[in-house]
Design a protein around this motif. Structure first.
Motif: not given
Length: 483
Positions: A440-459
């Motif tokens: 977990d060495m990098v901050i990245a604007d992505v949800p968890a890989e196992w989630g069912n909506c990989p397209f969501y972003r916060l920024l």
């Protein structure tokens, strides 16, 4: 009580302060006697969980204690056995040390070994560190020992949250919106020191308030619960608050030692020695009485006004659905919450464990576009929510709270305000994210890989919930309000 006051102490001095494997029990410690009297005051309870600061925590252990923790994990992954340590907390350049605390691993599916693989003990020359969740209990070995009024804290790594903010954001929003029952949480930098070796830096963690009697104590007063002597319960999978769920076999006091492991759906956390039968009867009576009252009736409303903290419940659930908490009481299998019966018999709902939110979701098809009035079942399998939402006044207040959260006229959920807070947190923690686990060495604007909506972003992203490229979580949720 043996407590040290250190200012600018070197690591070598701190690592020399590891506790004995079996520290003595001290009975004379006062509940808030955590640091000695000096001209520089200890942080307050509020400052301990200050979201605007990034504190530092060191856990100092002997090799024997650390190996015991690793060995216990190999025997039973889900044991709750503590080992002795020293807790060192630093904020604003001032260091506070509390000796003889208890440390254990925690988590359900996220619980893991913090070093090596099964059967391996600590490797001082080439340690193989892994992120793991920890709980620190200040009074495990010294009766009533506290750190600024707190008897325990949780140190939680940002598992499946490359954005390093989902749980922090959720608890912060609860408090902004007046849900005083929610735990406090903030950022800290966690390090481990085994004997006098060079420290292992575990990176940025969430420092979260533990749910216990001191949690209750911190919330006593006007417009809050009146006492800390009531019955506090932890709700686990299946805690649907239906008559079928509150049968005797589901209610108890959970135990997770190496010799005994008993889990209950409803797990009593206070008054365990003498008050269990009374607490069980109170829970069963609340559920069966509520179930027997006709939905939407005057009698039901009168009962809820007396026996449920209605406004706090409605505020909590408005926040819950806006942050997209799907693994909860309403949507999933009745989990991830505590509840408290005050001494006057009133029920308080306590939200908990909000790491899989803000677009990291499962179970429901799309937590960003899910109907906010039908987040989960309104049938008999979710009796409390069914009864509350059957009262028109409460349903309208719930809708009003959702709109208030989404309004651009306040500093709650509105897109620009939320994004600004997250960017500020990222700026504060980014220099500290790289760590000795290599994870977990990098901050990245992505949800968890196992989630069912990989397209969501916060920024970034649009308001269309994944139907047209990357979608912004906040814009999508606000756009989903259709009342």
């Amino acid at each position: 009580m043996k407590v040290k006051w250190l200012i600018g102490a070197s690591l070598s001095v701190l690592c020399a302060c590891t506790p004995d494997v079996q520290p003595p029990i001290v009975d004379s410690v006062q509940p808030n006697d955590s640091v000695p009297s000096t001209d520089t005051p200890a942080p307050t309870y509020e400052e301990l969980f200050d979201i605007e600061r990034v504190s530092a925590v060191r856990l100092l252990m002997t090799t024997d204690a650390w190996n015991t923790l690793l060995g216990n994990f190999d025997i039973d992954w889900f044991n709750d056995v503590y080992v002795p340590a020293t807790f060192v907390y630093e904020q604003n350049g001032i260091t506070y040390t509390v000796d003889s605390v208890g440390v254990r691993l925690r988590g359900n599916t996220s619980r893991r070994r913090p070093e090596g693989v099964a059967g391996e003990m600590h490797n001082a020359q080439s340690p193989d560190w892994h992120h793991a969740h920890f709980q620190v209990k200040f009074d495990e070995y010294r009766k009533k020992q506290r750190f600024v009024g707190c008897d325990r804290v949780v140190l939680k790594w940002f598992k499946d949250d490359a954005a390093y903010c989902r749980e922090i954001y959720s608890y912060d929003l609860f408090r902004r919106f007046g849900v005083w029952m929610a735990p406090r949480a903030c950022y800290t930098r966690l390090s481990l020191c085994i004997d006098s070796e060079q420290e292992a830096y575990f990176g940025v963690y969430a420092l979260i308030e533990g749910i216990s009697k001191t949690f209750l104590t911190q919330r006593m007063g006007a417009d809050h619960w009146q006492s800390n002597d009531g019955n506090l319960w932890k709700a686990s999978w299946g805690a649907t608050l239906t008559p079928e769920s509150v049968v005797d076999g589901n209610i108890g006091i959970s135990v997770a030692t190496l010799e005994q492991h008993e889990d209950y759906i409803y797990d009593l956390k206070t008054n365990k020695k003498t008050g269990f039968e009374t607490a069980k009867t109170q829970l069963q009576t609340f559920v069966t009485t509520l179930n027997g009252l006709k939905s939407g009736s005057t009698e039901l409303k009168a009962y809820l006004e007396t026996h449920l903290a209605v406004d706090q419940f409605l505020r909590a659930y408005a926040v819950n659905v806006m942050v997209g908490m799907w693994d909860d009481y309403w949507c999933n299998n009745g989990t991830n919450y505590y509840f408290y019966f005050d001494t006057d018999g009133k029920f308080y709902f306590i939200p908990y464990d909000y790491d899989n939110t803000l677009g990291t979701s499962n179970v429901m098809p799309n937590s960003g576009t899910q109907d906010l009035l039908n987040w989960g079942s309104l049938g008999s399998d979710r009796m409390l929510m069914r009864k509350v939402m059957s009262i028109t006044e409460y349903k309208e207040r719930y809708k009003a709270y959702i709109k208030e959260l989404a309004s651009p006229d306040n500093d709650y959920f509105y897109t620009d305000r939320s994004m600004a807070r997250i960017r500020a947190w990222h700026a504060a923690i980014e220099p500290y994210v790289a760590n000795d686990t290599g994870e977990d060495m990098v901050i990245a604007d992505v949800p968890a890989e196992w989630g069912n909506c990989p397209f969501y972003r916060l920024l970034s992203g649009n308001e269309r919930g994944g139907s047209d490229g990357e979608a912004n979580w906040f814009r999508t949720k606000i756009n989903s309000i259709n009342f």
